[in-house]
Design a protein around this motif. Structure first.
Motif, PDB file in Angstrom:
ATOM      1  N   ALA A 107      67.941  23.056  33.257  1.00 18.33           N
ATOM      2  CA  ALA A 107      68.235  24.546  32.638  1.00 18.33           C
ATOM      3  C   ALA A 107      69.297  25.112  33.312  1.00 18.33           C
ATOM      4  O   ALA A 107      70.085  25.723  32.708  1.00 18.33           O
ATOM      5  CB  ALA A 107      66.751  25.264  32.985  1.00 18.33           C
TER       6      ALA A 107
ATOM      7  N   ARG B 188      69.789  21.026  27.258  1.00 14.13           N
ATOM      8  CA  ARG B 188      68.611  21.139  26.559  1.00 14.13           C
ATOM      9  C   ARG B 188      68.358  19.709  26.204  1.00 14.13           C
ATOM     10  O   ARG B 188      68.470  19.200  25.186  1.00 14.13           O
ATOM     11  CB  ARG B 188      68.563  22.136  25.448  1.00 14.13           C
ATOM     12  CG  ARG B 188      67.369  21.771  24.555  1.00 14.13           C
ATOM     13  CD  ARG B 188      67.206  23.140  23.529  1.00 14.13           C
ATOM     14  NE  ARG B 188      66.126  23.076  22.666  1.00 14.13           N
ATOM     15  CZ  ARG B 188      65.919  23.945  21.665  1.00 14.13           C
ATOM     16  NH1 ARG B 188      66.294  24.921  21.703  1.00 14.13           N
ATOM     17  NH2 ARG B 188      65.094  23.780  21.014  1.00 14.13           N
TER      18      ARG B 188
ATOM     19  N   GLU C  67      65.731  17.360  24.840  1.00 13.56           N
ATOM     20  CA  GLU C  67      64.407  17.558  24.124  1.00 13.56           C
ATOM     21  C   GLU C  67      63.691  16.341  24.466  1.00 13.56           C
ATOM     22  O   GLU C  67      62.205  16.570  24.656  1.00 13.56           O
ATOM     23  CB  GLU C  67      64.693  17.916  22.968  1.00 13.56           C
ATOM     24  CG  GLU C  67      65.297  19.116  22.447  1.00 13.56           C
ATOM     25  CD  GLU C  67      65.441  19.350  21.136  1.00 13.56           C
ATOM     26  OE1 GLU C  67      64.714  18.755  20.381  1.00 13.56           O
ATOM     27  OE2 GLU C  67      65.777  20.613  20.734  1.00 13.56           O
TER      28      GLU C  67
ATOM     29  N   HIS D  17      61.820  26.407  30.547  1.00  9.96           N
ATOM     30  CA  HIS D  17      61.698  26.504  29.004  1.00  9.96           C
ATOM     31  C   HIS D  17      62.232  27.444  28.282  1.00  9.96           C
ATOM     32  O   HIS D  17      63.193  27.217  27.270  1.00  9.96           O
ATOM     33  CB  HIS D  17      60.235  26.357  28.790  1.00  9.96           C
ATOM     34  CG  HIS D  17      59.509  25.054  28.952  1.00  9.96           C
ATOM     35  ND1 HIS D  17      59.172  24.659  30.303  1.00  9.96           N
ATOM     36  CD2 HIS D  17      59.310  24.016  28.215  1.00  9.96           C
ATOM     37  CE1 HIS D  17      58.768  23.610  30.029  1.00  9.96           C
ATOM     38  NE2 HIS D  17      58.432  22.920  28.895  1.00  9.96           N
TER      39      HIS D  17
ATOM     40  N   VAL E  89      66.369  27.258  28.041  1.00  8.44           N
ATOM     41  CA  VAL E  89      67.237  26.225  27.307  1.00  8.44           C
ATOM     42  C   VAL E  89      66.757  26.640  25.814  1.00  8.44           C
ATOM     43  O   VAL E  89      67.057  25.973  24.791  1.00  8.44           O
ATOM     44  CB  VAL E  89      66.740  24.822  27.657  1.00  8.44           C
ATOM     45  CG1 VAL E  89      67.361  24.324  28.905  1.00  8.44           C
ATOM     46  CG2 VAL E  89      65.344  24.517  27.761  1.00  8.44           C
TER      47      VAL E  89
END
Length: 482
Positions: free
Chosen positions: A156, A161, A163, A194, A197
């Motif tokens: 972050a 990001r 995933e 969380h 991002v």
């Protein structure tokens, strides 16, 4: 041997309690002097990657040690530009074979070291973070809560990001959240990672809020403040995920700690100045002025006005606190009336502090100003954004005795030596003088010219234009452009 020397020098150059200061002494000088030699050795034989010599020169653990030492030591010359060749050489050495040799904890620590630099896209580390993320996702079940917090926070911080990594950790995280080693600080790290991002709809966040609410009675002031910051940054209020209840519970806990009470934490009455700044700014920015008890705002204002607190804050942090109190006075006037005396005392102390920082006072400038060092007793230049926030806060608080301070702050926003100022900062500095009934002609003119030069002519709000016009008519001083 050289890697171990770097490791011990980095530990000695990072003493506890040093914040934003350059590392002094032989350890810091040793690290600065070793940087060119490390770059030279790391780039040697870098092209011949298949040779046995290349594989044996540096182990994967040695490279992690070097990255950690230079990322965490507050060196005088340790800027992104100075460290870029060194971290590029470390990155080029760490191919897929090297990463496979690292444990999950070492992978998380390596991501943390590279995450402390800058955004990965600016330094060309995006593909390296992708390889790190895939290796971490492969060993997600072995990371543990602490490793997951470190890894996700690092990604972050680098604005990556990833995933696959965030998704792989969604399965083991609920079980880790109920472990004995889970505390408020780790929950805030997970939540902030969380949110930063853009994964605000992750299924993990409601679980974090619920677990944090249960841990509130055992949290210290720092944990409370960072959790307030995380839950307000996530925009969890009004979503039905328990954000309002969590903020109310955190506010009660912080009030008890500020009053010297509370249980479960040793030295609960000792609240750091940065904790006060983070909590006040997060509550005001998140629209939580009325969700917490008015007594909390009184205690925050009383604490922030104390010299031991205000003098240890940077001007940027002090500007955030002032903006928070001004927001409370605007959005919750009934609550603000209950601590009006503490409110006024804080702004008076802040005005005196700003006057010293600007060089207008006879007292020496605090070395905490702007988080930097003061050399030779000279005031450090005020950052335009901090100056604009301070000017806006003085204006919203109607601090008429700060009119000269606001005028000086406006000039600092527009000085040629200042860094680039955006339209919002200029608009704030232009709107504040009219609230304090001081002549804003020169400030308004400079703002207009600066906005036009930067292509931000629309940044000056209509309200600021109208306020300036009213002051101009009242003073009968026509605006003359040189």
């Amino acid at each position: 041997v050289l890697a171990r020397v770097v490791h011990h020098a980095g530990a000695m150059a990072s003493p506890a309690g040093v914040r934003g200061r350059a590392a002094a002494g032989p350890a810091g000088r040793l690290l600065c002097g070793l940087r060119p030699e490390l770059c030279s050795r790391l780039t040697r034989n870098i092209v011949v990657r298949d040779t046995e010599e290349f594989q044996e020169l540096w182990s994967a653990s040695d490279l992690c040690v070097i990255a950690h030492a230079y990322a965490h030591a507050p060196l005088a010359g340790s800027t992104a530009k100075a460290d870029r060749p060194l971290f590029e050489a470390v990155r080029d050495r760490l191919d897929d074979l090297y990463l496979l040799r690292l444990s999950p904890g070492e992978l998380a620590g390596l991501a943390n070291s590279f995450g402390k630099l800058q955004q990965a896209s600016e330094l060309g580390h995006v593909m390296f973070f992708d390889r790190l993320g895939r290796n971490l996702a492969r060993t997600a079940d072995e990371l543990g809560l602490r490793g997951a917090c470190v890894a996700l926070s690092a990604f972050a911080q680098a604005s990556v990001r990833h995933e696959p990594l965030f998704g792989a950790l969604e399965a083991p995280l609920p079980g880790w959240l109920h472990g004995r080693d889970c505390d408020t600080r780790q929950l805030s790290m997970l939540a902030h990672a969380h949110v930063r991002v853009g994964l605000t709809r992750s299924s993990v966040l409601p679980l974090i809020w619920e677990r944090a609410r249960r841990l509130v009675p055992y949290s210290d002031a720092h944990g409370v403040s960072v959790m307030i910051y995380a839950v307000t940054k996530a925009s969890a209020l009004g979503t039905g995920s328990g954000g309002e209840e969590l903020v109310a519970a955190l506010g009660k806990r912080l009030l008890a700690l500020l009053q010297g009470g509370g249980s479960g934490v040793k030295g609960a009455h000792a609240v750091e100045p940065a904790t006060v700044a983070v909590a006040a700014y997060a509550l005001a920015r998140g629209g939580c002025a009325e969700l917490v008890e008015p007594a909390l705002w009184r205690r925050l204002a009383d604490e922030a006005a104390e010299p031991r607190c205000l003098e240890r804050l940077s001007l940027s942090e002090a500007a955030n606190v002032a903006s928070a109190f001004a927001t409370v006075a605007r959005e919750a006037p009934e609550a603000a009336d209950l601590f009006r005396s503490e409110f006024d005392a804080f702004f008076s102390a802040l005005r005196r502090r700003v006057d010293r920082e600007l060089g207008g006072g006879s007292e020496p400038v605090s070395s905490a100003g702007l988080g930097g060092l003061v050399h030779g007793g000279l005031p450090q230049p005020v950052q335009p954004l901090a100056a604009s926030k301070l000017a806006a806060a003085f204006g919203e608080a109607r601090c008429t005795d700060a009119s000269e301070t606001v005028r000086q702050l406006g000039y600092h926003c527009l000085m040629p030596t200042s860094s680039k100022t955006d339209g919002s900062a200029l608009a704030l500095s232009a709107a504040s003088p009219s609230r304090l009934h001081v002549c804003a002609c020169m400030t308004m003119t400079c703002c207009k010219l600066s906005l036009r030069r930067s292509g931000l002519a629309g940044g000056l709000s209509m309200a600021a234009e109208m306020q300036h016009a009213r002051v101009e008519r009242r003073l009968q001083w026509p605006l003359q452009l040189a």
